[in-house]
Scaffold this motif. Structure first.
Motif, PDB file in Angstrom:
ATOM      1  N   ILE A 107       0.800  -1.290   0.009  1.00 58.98           N
ATOM      2  CA  ILE A 107      -0.043   0.053  -0.053  1.00 58.98           C
ATOM      3  C   ILE A 107       0.798   1.289   0.142  1.00 58.98           C
ATOM      4  O   ILE A 107       1.857   1.481   1.069  1.00 58.98           O
ATOM      5  CB  ILE A 107      -0.852  -0.152   1.247  1.00 58.98           C
ATOM      6  CG1 ILE A 107      -1.804  -1.286   1.202  1.00 58.98           C
ATOM      7  CG2 ILE A 107      -1.736   1.224   1.086  1.00 58.98           C
ATOM      8  CD1 ILE A 107      -2.570  -1.400   2.576  1.00 58.98           C
ATOM      9  N   GLY A 108       0.609   1.951  -1.112  1.00 57.37           N
ATOM     10  CA  GLY A 108       1.268   3.326  -1.056  1.00 57.37           C
ATOM     11  C   GLY A 108       0.263   4.549  -0.701  1.00 57.37           C
ATOM     12  O   GLY A 108      -0.733   4.452  -0.830  1.00 57.37           O
ATOM     13  N   HIS A 109       0.769   5.542  -0.091  1.00 56.37           N
ATOM     14  CA  HIS A 109      -0.086   6.552   0.442  1.00 56.37           C
ATOM     15  C   HIS A 109       0.686   7.885   0.352  1.00 56.37           C
ATOM     16  O   HIS A 109       1.830   8.191   0.454  1.00 56.37           O
ATOM     17  CB  HIS A 109      -0.647   6.391   1.653  1.00 56.37           C
ATOM     18  CG  HIS A 109       0.364   6.785   3.050  1.00 56.37           C
ATOM     19  ND1 HIS A 109       1.207   5.960   3.420  1.00 56.37           N
ATOM     20  CD2 HIS A 109       0.238   7.995   3.731  1.00 56.37           C
ATOM     21  CE1 HIS A 109       2.049   6.781   4.346  1.00 56.37           C
ATOM     22  NE2 HIS A 109       1.312   7.581   4.387  1.00 56.37           N
ATOM     23  N   GLN A 110      -0.233   8.811   0.331  1.00 52.73           N
ATOM     24  CA  GLN A 110       0.221  10.512   0.494  1.00 52.73           C
ATOM     25  C   GLN A 110      -0.834  11.270   1.259  1.00 52.73           C
ATOM     26  O   GLN A 110      -2.044  10.991   0.975  1.00 52.73           O
ATOM     27  CB  GLN A 110       0.568  11.105  -0.719  1.00 52.73           C
ATOM     28  CG  GLN A 110      -0.604  11.873  -1.519  1.00 52.73           C
ATOM     29  CD  GLN A 110      -0.183  12.876  -2.443  1.00 52.73           C
ATOM     30  OE1 GLN A 110       0.808  12.605  -2.951  1.00 52.73           O
ATOM     31  NE2 GLN A 110      -0.789  14.055  -2.649  1.00 52.73           N
ATOM     32  N   LEU A 111      -0.353  12.069   2.355  1.00 50.83           N
ATOM     33  CA  LEU A 111      -1.152  12.961   2.739  1.00 50.83           C
ATOM     34  C   LEU A 111      -0.441  14.278   2.972  1.00 50.83           C
ATOM     35  O   LEU A 111       0.773  14.459   3.375  1.00 50.83           O
ATOM     36  CB  LEU A 111      -1.221  12.469   4.240  1.00 50.83           C
ATOM     37  CG  LEU A 111      -2.334  11.202   4.726  1.00 50.83           C
ATOM     38  CD1 LEU A 111      -2.203  10.996   6.222  1.00 50.83           C
ATOM     39  CD2 LEU A 111      -3.604  11.758   4.471  1.00 50.83           C
ATOM     40  N   VAL A 112      -1.172  15.282   2.492  1.00 50.97           N
ATOM     41  CA  VAL A 112      -0.512  16.622   2.433  1.00 50.97           C
ATOM     42  C   VAL A 112      -1.253  17.737   2.636  1.00 50.97           C
ATOM     43  O   VAL A 112      -2.679  17.713   2.699  1.00 50.97           O
ATOM     44  CB  VAL A 112      -0.174  17.037   0.901  1.00 50.97           C
ATOM     45  CG1 VAL A 112       0.537  18.505   0.670  1.00 50.97           C
ATOM     46  CG2 VAL A 112       0.770  16.024   0.210  1.00 50.97           C
TER      47      VAL A 112
END
Length: 400
Positions: free
Chosen positions: A291-296
């Protein structure tokens, strides 16, 4: 006899060329594909830095690089690297690599530099460099978001051993229109903390070097960008990165504008100050899932207008049927307020992929995808009366 001599010469030249080519490093990147949308003909690209790139790209893009170590004696080496990049819309068989209708180039010189090692005794990793290059870029792959990238023409010394980490110094040209700007880049990486954790710190200073006539006609401002990035390895069989950045003036604009630390705006004169918090990574909770993720989250404030704020979240789970077949999902959402103008949207994608290995990063990867795009604030985002759209298509991505 003459024919024999000519044949021998041709064979000899071919062998010499093959031997020379074998010593050259060939590296690059590419993506290309085909697809259709519901209302817009070919596939649509919608805010990919904010909602994710899978099934959300409609271009042909490639980077072709050649490099060669041209000298290695007495512990000292020189390496020459080069790269051209090409970009088209992939709409036809014959696509010239000239200038687009909007004046932009289809082909670009991205790298041409020399790296010299072995000139600092006892520190073989330390390298002097000069030319044009990709410089220690930091990005989130699933959204193609470069958040720390000061690439360009310049010179520097990198990976110098200082204490427990590595120090790098560079001056990179980053003109603002016809105004000369130089980006002074200082980084300290590899500072070990607890187990499998390391810290990288950086300072960028945008130094405006205007002419007397330009100074007389305009108000220019230097800018500062500060970066701290914590990398945690061994995190659920993967890694996690947390980055905090702060910028002023031209760099301040880039915080909520999702800039990378170049294309500095020398005429930023509204007291821009901004910051952003980024968390991203890839984890492997089981042998069949990654699982890849980003939070910005980012905010930029100004003296005479409202703030610019943005929040973005993207997640890409991948299920591995075997070492070469995956099913990939990607969901993304963003909400943005830019001086009173609201924007928000989302994307959902499912893709079946054939890939060169089981890793999240294995490439080439050939995907067959379907995406659903939604814009929550613009009823005409995808044409008159259309606030939703879908893409169906195939794409390949590779790096080597």
């Amino acid at each position: 006899m003459n024919k024999i001599c000519l044949t021998a010469a041709a064979v000899s030249a071919a062998l010499m060329s093959a031997a020379t080519y074998a010593e050259v490093d060939f590296h690059g990147y590419m993506r290309a594909g085909v697809g259709v949308s519901g209302e817009n003909g070919s596939t649509v690209a919608y805010e990919k830095n904010k909602v994710g790139r899978l099934g959300n790209e409609n271009d042909v893009y490639g980077e072709l690089g050649l490099g060669k170590e041209v000298y290695n004696e007495n512990g000292k080496s020189f390496y020459v690297d080069s790269m051209l990049a090409v970009a088209t819309d992939g709409s036809s068989d014959w696509e010239g690599l000239g200038v687009n209708d909007d004046g932009s180039d289809n082909i670009a010189l991205r790298q041409f530099n020399v790296v010299a090692k072995g000139f600092i005794a006892g520190d073989q990793d330390a390298a002097f460099w000069a030319g044009k290059r990709y410089y220690q870029r930091h990005d989130i792959h699933i959204s193609d978001f470069y958040y720390w990238d000061t690439s360009g023409a310049g010179a520097g010394l990198e990976n110098l051993s200082v204490g427990p980490g590595k120090m790098s110094f560079a001056v990179i040209r980053d003109d603002s229109g016809d105004v000369n700007v130089n980006n002074l880049d200082v980084r300290y990486a590899g500072l070990g903390l607890w187990s499998d954790a390391s810290l990288e710190l950086g300072v960028n200073y945008g130094l405006v070097n205007a002419t007397d006539d330009q100074d007389a006609a305009n108000d220019f401002n230097d800018g500062v960008m500060l970066t701290a990035e914590l990398t945690q390895g061994g995190f659920l069989n993967g890694f996690n990165k947390t980055t905090l950045q702060f910028g002023t003036e031209g760099y301040g604009e880039q915080m909520a504008g999702l800039g990378a630390g170049h294309y500095f705006n020398a005429t930023s004169n509204d007291g821009a100050q901004g910051y952003r918090l980024i968390n991203w990574g890839v984890i492997a909770p089981s042998s069949t899932w990654e699982i890849g993720h980003q939070l910005v989250y980012a905010n930029t404030s100004y003296d005479s207008k409202d703030d610019h704020t943005i929040i973005s979240a993207v997640i890409r789970p991948e299920y591995k049927w075997n070492d070469n077949v995956k099913t990939i999902f990607e969901a993304g959402y963003y909400d943005e307020d830019n001086s009173g103008v609201d924007k928000s949207g989302s994307k959902l994608t499912i893709a079946q992929a054939l890939t060169a290995g089981p890793s999240f990063w294995a490439r080439p990867e050939l995907r067959f995808y379907a995406s659903y795009l939604s814009d929550y604030d613009n009823d005409n985002a995808f044409g008159a009366g259309n606030d939703t759209e879908y893409n169906i298509g195939a794409q390949v991505e590779a790096w080597w």
